[in-house]
Design an enzyme around this catalytic site. Structure first.
Site, short mmCIF file in Angstrom:
data_model
loop_
_atom_site.label_atom_id
_atom_site.label_comp_id
_atom_site.label_asym_id
_atom_site.label_seq_id
_atom_site.Cartn_x
_atom_site.Cartn_y
_atom_site.Cartn_z
N LYS A 15 0.82 -1.22 0.00
CA LYS A 15 0.00 0.00 0.00
C LYS A 15 0.86 1.27 0.00
O LYS A 15 0.60 2.19 -0.78
CB LYS A 15 -0.91 -0.06 1.24
CG LYS A 15 -1.94 1.02 1.34
CD LYS A 15 -2.99 0.64 2.37
CE LYS A 15 -2.44 0.08 3.66
NZ LYS A 15 -2.02 1.10 4.64
N ARG A 90 -10.21 3.83 9.05
CA ARG A 90 -10.08 2.46 9.52
C ARG A 90 -11.36 2.01 10.23
O ARG A 90 -11.42 0.93 10.77
CB ARG A 90 -8.96 2.36 10.57
CG ARG A 90 -7.54 2.35 10.01
CD ARG A 90 -7.02 0.94 9.94
NE ARG A 90 -5.68 0.68 10.49
CZ ARG A 90 -4.52 1.19 10.13
NH1 ARG A 90 -4.47 2.15 9.26
NH2 ARG A 90 -3.40 0.78 10.68
N ARG A 129 10.24 -7.78 7.16
CA ARG A 129 10.90 -6.53 6.74
C ARG A 129 12.09 -6.17 7.61
O ARG A 129 12.00 -6.20 8.84
CB ARG A 129 9.92 -5.35 6.83
CG ARG A 129 8.93 -5.27 5.73
CD ARG A 129 8.32 -3.89 5.60
NE ARG A 129 7.46 -3.57 6.71
CZ ARG A 129 6.20 -3.09 6.59
NH1 ARG A 129 5.69 -2.88 5.40
NH2 ARG A 129 5.49 -2.80 7.65
N ARG A 162 11.52 -2.63 12.42
CA ARG A 162 10.68 -1.61 13.04
C ARG A 162 10.04 -2.24 14.27
O ARG A 162 9.58 -3.37 14.18
CB ARG A 162 9.59 -1.21 12.04
CG ARG A 162 9.25 0.25 12.02
CD ARG A 162 8.40 0.58 10.83
NE ARG A 162 7.02 0.09 10.99
CZ ARG A 162 6.07 0.26 10.08
NH1 ARG A 162 6.33 0.88 8.96
NH2 ARG A 162 4.87 -0.20 10.28
N ARG A 173 -2.24 -6.68 14.20
CA ARG A 173 -2.65 -5.63 13.26
C ARG A 173 -3.38 -6.21 12.05
O ARG A 173 -4.37 -5.67 11.59
CB ARG A 173 -1.44 -4.83 12.75
CG ARG A 173 -0.77 -3.97 13.77
CD ARG A 173 -0.15 -2.70 13.19
NE ARG A 173 0.78 -2.85 12.07
CZ ARG A 173 2.06 -3.18 12.19
NH1 ARG A 173 2.57 -3.44 13.37
NH2 ARG A 173 2.83 -3.24 11.12
#
Ligand code: AMP
Length: 221
Positions: A15, A90, A129, A162, A173
């Protein structure tokens, strides 16, 4: 009249990457609420501390705080031509707030592209990631590993993750995404402005599909 696009996609669907492509090709501002909240990390206020605590647990920030932040951002001159909203709305409450906000200036959401991706692929894309220390390069330990495990190809320094990308927070999430997004998709579907895009394709192909869907929506007015 501005062009307002609500880009929906599970974490890991590309995204952010696609929003950057759209920003460049369409000349629209990219507003990511996740990035705006992460930027609060350097602040030491009660609000910033609360936001950091919720983000670390993978929980959502309240509609009130989020809506206020978006309203402030959209009121700046660089958003007058439109924006690509990423990570917002959201919830139905946020969607209604956005509709009212845009209606006040004679605008509306023109298209809602939804980047589709399976749960397992999404989890691996996010949890895997790893960033170089200067954040200029991003790898994925499953799909795009560095030449030498754990270190950056260019500067040789250890890669970093992260802190909201750890597996537990990622799963939380992503599950929250599926639970909260369906009602939102239904909300926009009722208006016939949803465009489904297959995100399990190379980045360039996803961009082509996305731009085509936006062009169709703009032509239909
Ligand atoms: P993201 O980078 O979009 O996954 O967002 C990271 C975190 O920021 C989320 O887990 C939430 O804690 C917070 N966040 C971002 N956008 C919103 C939103 N629209 N409503 C509530 N919380 C949000």
């Amino acid at each position: 009249m501005g062009t307002y696009i609500v880009l929906i996609g599970v974490q890991g669907s590309g995204k952010g990457t696609q929003a950057a492509v759209l920003q460049e090709k369409l000349g629209l501002l990219h507003i990511s609420t996740g990035d705006l909240f992460r930027a609060m990390k350097t602040e030491d206020t009660p609000l910033a501390r609360k936001v950091q605590e919720l983000m670390a647990k993978g929980e959502l920030i309240s509609d009130e705080i989020t809506n206020q932040m978006v309203e402030e951002r959209l009121s700046k001159p660089d958003a007058a031509r439109g924006a690509i909203l990423d990570g917002y709305p959201r919830s139905i409450g946020q969607a209604q707030f956005l509709d009212e906000l845009l209606a006040k200036q004679g605008d509306r959401v023109v298209v809602v592209p939804v980047l589709q991706l399976d749960r397992e692929v999404a989890i691996k894309r996010v949890e895997g990631r790893r960033y170089s220390q200067d954040k200029k390069r991003v790898y994925n330990i499953y799909f795009n590993p560095p030449k030498n495990e754990g270190v950056d190809d260019v500067d040789g320094k250890p890669l970093i993750q992260r802190d909201d990308d750890v597996r537990e927070a990622v799963e939380r999430r992503i599950d929250l995404y599926y639970q909260t997004t369906q009602p939102l998709i239904d909300y926009y579907q009722a208006r016939g402005i949803v465009a489904e895009i297959n995100a399990d394709q190379p980045i360039d192909k996803v961009s082509v599909d996305l731009l085509a869907a936006i062009a169709r929506a703009l032509m239909q007015g």
